[in-house]
Design a protein around this motif. Structure first.
Motif, PDB file in Angstrom:
ATOM      1  N   GLY A  79       0.805  -1.221   0.000  1.00  0.00           N
ATOM      2  CA  GLY A  79       0.000   0.000   0.000  1.00  0.00           C
ATOM      3  C   GLY A  79       0.831   1.261   0.000  1.00  0.00           C
ATOM      4  O   GLY A  79       1.954   1.296  -0.522  1.00  0.00           O
ATOM      5  N   ASN A  80       0.264   2.295   0.596  1.00  0.00           N
ATOM      6  CA  ASN A  80       0.912   3.596   0.690  1.00  0.00           C
ATOM      7  C   ASN A  80       1.045   3.994   2.150  1.00  0.00           C
ATOM      8  O   ASN A  80       0.122   3.787   2.940  1.00  0.00           O
ATOM      9  N   LEU A  81       2.183   4.590   2.483  1.00  0.00           N
ATOM     10  CA  LEU A  81       2.410   5.154   3.808  1.00  0.00           C
ATOM     11  C   LEU A  81       2.625   6.649   3.642  1.00  0.00           C
ATOM     12  O   LEU A  81       3.571   7.081   2.986  1.00  0.00           O
ATOM     13  N   LEU A  95      13.514   6.622   5.668  1.00  0.00           N
ATOM     14  CA  LEU A  95      12.839   5.374   6.031  1.00  0.00           C
ATOM     15  C   LEU A  95      12.946   4.361   4.897  1.00  0.00           C
ATOM     16  O   LEU A  95      13.203   3.171   5.135  1.00  0.00           O
ATOM     17  N   LYS A  96      12.772   4.815   3.685  1.00  0.00           N
ATOM     18  CA  LYS A  96      12.880   3.919   2.525  1.00  0.00           C
ATOM     19  C   LYS A  96      14.265   3.270   2.480  1.00  0.00           C
ATOM     20  O   LYS A  96      14.385   2.062   2.261  1.00  0.00           O
ATOM     21  N   ALA A  97      15.297   4.061   2.730  1.00  0.00           N
ATOM     22  CA  ALA A  97      16.661   3.517   2.747  1.00  0.00           C
ATOM     23  C   ALA A  97      16.831   2.520   3.893  1.00  0.00           C
ATOM     24  O   ALA A  97      17.442   1.458   3.719  1.00  0.00           O
ATOM     25  N   ALA A  98      16.266   2.824   5.063  1.00  0.00           N
ATOM     26  CA  ALA A  98      16.387   1.939   6.217  1.00  0.00           C
ATOM     27  C   ALA A  98      15.614   0.636   6.017  1.00  0.00           C
ATOM     28  O   ALA A  98      16.007  -0.407   6.549  1.00  0.00           O
ATOM     29  N   LEU A  99      14.532   0.675   5.258  1.00  0.00           N
ATOM     30  CA  LEU A  99      13.766  -0.543   4.986  1.00  0.00           C
ATOM     31  C   LEU A  99      14.503  -1.456   4.025  1.00  0.00           C
ATOM     32  O   LEU A  99      14.245  -2.660   3.984  1.00  0.00           O
ATOM     33  N   LYS A 107       4.769   2.211  -1.158  1.00  0.00           N
ATOM     34  CA  LYS A 107       5.079   3.574  -1.600  1.00  0.00           C
ATOM     35  C   LYS A 107       5.031   4.496  -0.392  1.00  0.00           C
ATOM     36  O   LYS A 107       4.070   4.470   0.372  1.00  0.00           O
ATOM     37  N   LEU A 108       6.076   5.310  -0.224  1.00  0.00           N
ATOM     38  CA  LEU A 108       6.181   6.244   0.883  1.00  0.00           C
ATOM     39  C   LEU A 108       5.987   7.664   0.370  1.00  0.00           C
ATOM     40  O   LEU A 108       6.552   8.031  -0.660  1.00  0.00           O
ATOM     41  N   ASP A 120      -3.160  19.156   1.759  1.00  0.00           N
ATOM     42  CA  ASP A 120      -3.862  18.114   1.016  1.00  0.00           C
ATOM     43  C   ASP A 120      -2.869  16.990   0.751  1.00  0.00           C
ATOM     44  O   ASP A 120      -1.868  17.170   0.072  1.00  0.00           O
ATOM     45  N   MET A 121      -3.135  15.818   1.300  1.00  0.00           N
ATOM     46  CA  MET A 121      -2.164  14.738   1.182  1.00  0.00           C
ATOM     47  C   MET A 121      -1.994  14.214  -0.224  1.00  0.00           C
ATOM     48  O   MET A 121      -1.022  13.548  -0.519  1.00  0.00           O
ATOM     49  N   SER A 122      -2.901  14.543  -1.110  1.00  0.00           N
ATOM     50  CA  SER A 122      -2.687  14.158  -2.503  1.00  0.00           C
ATOM     51  C   SER A 122      -1.537  14.970  -3.117  1.00  0.00           C
ATOM     52  O   SER A 122      -1.046  14.630  -4.179  1.00  0.00           O
ATOM     53  N   LYS A 123      -1.100  16.026  -2.424  1.00  0.00           N
ATOM     54  CA  LYS A 123       0.023  16.832  -2.888  1.00  0.00           C
ATOM     55  C   LYS A 123       1.346  16.399  -2.249  1.00  0.00           C
ATOM     56  O   LYS A 123       2.392  16.976  -2.542  1.00  0.00           O
ATOM     57  N   HIS A 124       1.320  15.420  -1.345  1.00  0.00           N
ATOM     58  CA  HIS A 124       2.550  14.892  -0.777  1.00  0.00           C
ATOM     59  C   HIS A 124       3.367  14.267  -1.913  1.00  0.00           C
ATOM     60  O   HIS A 124       2.811  13.721  -2.867  1.00  0.00           O
ATOM     61  N   LYS A 125       4.675  14.320  -1.775  1.00  0.00           N
ATOM     62  CA  LYS A 125       5.564  13.789  -2.805  1.00  0.00           C
ATOM     63  C   LYS A 125       6.020  12.389  -2.450  1.00  0.00           C
ATOM     64  O   LYS A 125       6.213  12.062  -1.279  1.00  0.00           O
ATOM     65  N   GLN A 126       6.207  11.565  -3.463  1.00  0.00           N
ATOM     66  CA  GLN A 126       6.663  10.196  -3.243  1.00  0.00           C
ATOM     67  C   GLN A 126       8.164  10.156  -3.056  1.00  0.00           C
ATOM     68  O   GLN A 126       8.912  10.796  -3.796  1.00  0.00           O
ATOM     69  N   ALA A 127       8.598   9.401  -2.062  1.00  0.00           N
ATOM     70  CA  ALA A 127      10.031   9.240  -1.782  1.00  0.00           C
ATOM     71  C   ALA A 127      10.655   8.282  -2.771  1.00  0.00           C
ATOM     72  O   ALA A 127      10.022   7.387  -3.255  1.00  0.00           O
TER      73      ALA A 127
END
Length: 127
Positions: A79-81, A95-99, A107-108, A120-127
């Motif tokens: 899913g998405n975090l 966090l992605k690097a640590a995982l 997807k983070l 608006d969380m739809s504007k959050h950027k993907q790591a």
């Protein structure tokens, strides 16, 4: 100070929500994740830690959250975090690097810089 969930965060579709001020609830939340579930974490934050504003919000460091995710969430979680925290994008990247590939389809997402948690969380950027 406890992070509030604004209307925009409440309106965003999520399967689970977690507030950084309730660390005791995190294991139960992570253990229920599966499939394409969406988890939103709301807290105060920096690029290396999230939590309450007291004590420099070190309730969860990147390494501690990565360890809890690896231990409690199924590796098939795809899913998405969303990290609805200040510097959430930087935290998500760390966090992605640590995982280290443990959740290959997860997807983070995070906020770039500061947020008042009404972004608006739809504007959050993907790591």
């Amino acid at each position: 100070e406890t992070p509030e969930r604004p209307r925009t965060a409440k309106a965003f579709k999520a399967d689970y929500r977690y507030s950084g001020c309730r660390v005791a609830a995190l294991p139960q939340t992570l253990g229920r994740l599966g499939g394409d579930d969406i988890l939103i974490i709301t807290a105060h934050g920096s690029s290396h830690s999230i939590g309450e504003s007291d004590d420099s919000f070190i309730d969860l460091t990147v390494d501690k959250l990565a360890g809890l995710l690896k231990q409690l969430a199924p590796s098939t979680w795809s899913g998405n975090l969303y990290l609805d925290v200040c510097n959430g994008l930087a935290f998500a990247r760390n966090l992605k690097a640590a995982l280290n590939g443990h959740f290959p389809n997860l997807k983070l997402f995070g906020c770039d810089g500061d947020t008042d948690m009404s972004v608006d969380m739809s504007k959050h950027k993907q790591a």
